[in-house]
Design an enzyme around this catalytic site. Structure first.
Site, PDB file in Angstrom:
ATOM      1  N   ASN A 293       0.956  -1.194  -0.046  1.00  0.00           N
ATOM      2  CA  ASN A 293      -0.105  -0.073  -0.169  1.00  0.00           C
ATOM      3  C   ASN A 293       0.762   1.275   0.037  1.00  0.00           C
ATOM      4  OD1 ASN A 293      -1.800   1.903   0.454  1.00  0.00           O
ATOM      5  ND2 ASN A 293      -2.260   1.280   2.729  1.00  0.00           N
TER       6      ASN A 293
ATOM      7  N   LYS B  53      -0.132   4.223  -0.317  1.00  0.00           N
ATOM      8  CA  LYS B  53      -0.831   5.225   0.440  1.00  0.00           C
ATOM      9  C   LYS B  53      -0.529   6.550  -0.673  1.00  0.00           C
ATOM     10  CE  LYS B  53      -0.034   3.303   4.910  1.00  0.00           C
ATOM     11  NZ  LYS B  53      -0.002   3.332   6.257  1.00  0.00           N
TER      12      LYS B  53
ATOM     13  N   HIS C 155      -9.497   0.772   4.808  1.00  0.00           N
ATOM     14  CA  HIS C 155      -8.208   1.189   5.636  1.00  0.00           C
ATOM     15  C   HIS C 155      -8.537   2.088   7.004  1.00  0.00           C
ATOM     16  CE1 HIS C 155      -4.133   2.298   6.640  1.00  0.00           C
ATOM     17  NE2 HIS C 155      -3.727   1.189   5.770  1.00  0.00           N
TER      18      HIS C 155
ATOM     19  N   GLU D 137      -6.799   4.518   7.997  1.00  0.00           N
ATOM     20  CA  GLU D 137      -6.853   5.893   7.526  1.00  0.00           C
ATOM     21  C   GLU D 137      -8.058   6.580   6.923  1.00  0.00           C
ATOM     22  OE1 GLU D 137      -2.993   5.514   5.444  1.00  0.00           O
ATOM     23  OE2 GLU D 137      -2.043   4.846   7.508  1.00  0.00           O
TER      24      GLU D 137
ATOM     25  N   GLU E 275      -5.435  -5.227  10.351  1.00  0.00           N
ATOM     26  CA  GLU E 275      -4.102  -4.457  10.860  1.00  0.00           C
ATOM     27  C   GLU E 275      -4.521  -3.417  11.993  1.00  0.00           C
ATOM     28  OE1 GLU E 275      -2.258  -2.873   6.762  1.00  0.00           O
ATOM     29  OE2 GLU E 275      -4.114  -1.808   7.109  1.00  0.00           O
TER      30      GLU E 275
ATOM     31  N   GLY F 170       2.595   2.171  10.836  1.00  0.00           N
ATOM     32  CA  GLY F 170       3.287   3.335  10.786  1.00  0.00           C
ATOM     33  C   GLY F 170       3.785   3.730  11.762  1.00  0.00           C
TER      34      GLY F 170
ATOM     35  N   SER G  93       3.467  -2.149  10.357  1.00  0.00           N
ATOM     36  CA  SER G  93       4.866  -2.354  10.405  1.00  0.00           C
ATOM     37  C   SER G  93       5.663  -3.455  10.044  1.00  0.00           C
ATOM     38  CB  SER G  93       5.365  -1.796  11.880  1.00  0.00           C
ATOM     39  OG  SER G  93       4.757  -0.330  12.078  1.00  0.00           O
TER      40      SER G  93
ATOM     41  N   GLY H  83       4.813   1.220   4.631  1.00  0.00           N
ATOM     42  CA  GLY H  83       6.340   2.025   4.658  1.00  0.00           C
ATOM     43  C   GLY H  83       7.325   0.960   3.720  1.00  0.00           C
TER      44      GLY H  83
HETATM   45  C1  PEP Z   1      -0.675  -0.084   6.196  1.00  0.00           C
HETATM   46  O1  PEP Z   1      -1.070   1.052   6.326  1.00  0.00           O
HETATM   47  O2  PEP Z   1      -1.641  -0.621   5.427  1.00  0.00           O
HETATM   48  C2  PEP Z   1       0.406  -0.471   6.799  1.00  0.00           C
HETATM   49  C3  PEP Z   1       0.597  -1.834   7.053  1.00  0.00           C
HETATM   50  O3  PEP Z   1       1.588   0.498   7.114  1.00  0.00           O
HETATM   51  P1  PEP Z   1       2.843   0.083   7.555  1.00  0.00           P
HETATM   52  O4  PEP Z   1       3.427  -1.121   7.053  1.00  0.00           O
HETATM   53  O5  PEP Z   1       3.636   1.398   7.197  1.00  0.00           O
HETATM   54  O6  PEP Z   1       2.549  -0.070   9.097  1.00  0.00           O
END
Ligand code: PEP
Length: 255
Positions: free
Chosen positions: A9, A11, A98, A100, A170, A176, A216, A238
């Protein structure tokens, strides 16, 4: 037997040129294929076409996914993207729900459900995110919270094929933040998600729907998650923004 999936992703990162460069780099890193691992990249909407062209030209072993969709077919919905627009440029997957989008854009489970139905009607595979806040986890209500999300998100949906749907667990507190859930934390909730899917769609389908972990996840911790029975891969934020780190995660999933 479920095949693993690693989905990236991106983003709101990468201009069009940068997205083409990243997709090209990833195609080079993965030029020898990904074995039985399904790989998906989800760039920003304006980058989708460019990444689709890289996939086609380089015969890249990954599929294209969008980060969001609107449920209407067309019309006066300024700023939105319809499902057939995604199909038309070659998107096979789309992230929905998601945290966010739920947090910053007030997306509800009812919205997620409408989006899921619209995508399925256009043969696009939803990657349905779910997950609890730190507050919910500290109250010990994370399993029931996520189970409720999944029930609402999939309300009224009938699946014929397990490959039509992907779930990504998640935990919001791990996205993040650099704070990962333990593999046991991931298994606890992914296992409960699979039981819920069994009650909704029957055991045979539930046994083959992919349930991913996200939060993460990185090259150096992905292997631990993948040893868990109900974790079938990862949704990566990320660490999907660099071709080498994302490819390293794909290669870890191939082992
Ligand atoms: C995400 O937002 O889908 C995600 C898993 O982000 P990160 O790996 O940066 O925690």
């Amino acid at each position: 037997m479920r095949s693993r999936m690693i989905a990236g992703n991106w983003k709101m990162n990468k201009t069009y040129d940068e997205a083409v460069e990243l997709a090209t780099g990833l195609a080079d890193e993965l030029k020898d294929g990904t074995g039985s691992v399904d790989v998906v990249v989800c760039p920003p909407a304006v980058d989708l076409k460019g990444v689709a062209e890289v996939i086609e030209q380089k015969k890249a072993p990954f599929a294209l996914g969008a980060q969001d969709v609107y449920w209407e077919e067309s019309g006066a919905y300024t700023g939105e993207t319809a499902p057939n627009m995604l199909t038309n440029i070659g998107a096979k997957y789309c992230i929905i729900g998601h945290s966010e989008r739920r947090g910053y854009f007030h997306e509800t489970d009812e919205d997620v459900n409408r989006k899921a139905k619209a995508l399925l009607a256009h043969n696009i595979i939803p990657i349905n995110c779910c997950g609890e806040s730190l507050e919910v986890r500290e109250a010990g209500k994370h399993v029931s919270f996520v189970v409720e999300q999944i029930k609402k998100d999939t309300d009224g949906i009938e699946l014929k094929d397990p490959n039509q749907y992907v779930i990504a667990y998640e935990p919001i507190w791990a996205i993040g933040t650099g704070k990962t859930a333990t593999a046991d934390d991931a298994q606890e909730v992914c296992g409960a998600i699979r039981e819920t899917l069994a009650s909704l769609f029957g055991k045979d389908l539930a046994d083959t729907i992919r349930v991913l972990y996200g939060g993460s996840a990185k090259p150096d911790n992905i292997a631990g998650f993948l040893t868990e029975e109900d974790v079938d891969g990862a949704l990566v934020g990320g660490a999907s923004l660099k071709a080498d780190s994302f490819a390293a995660m794909v290669k870890a999933a191939m082992n």
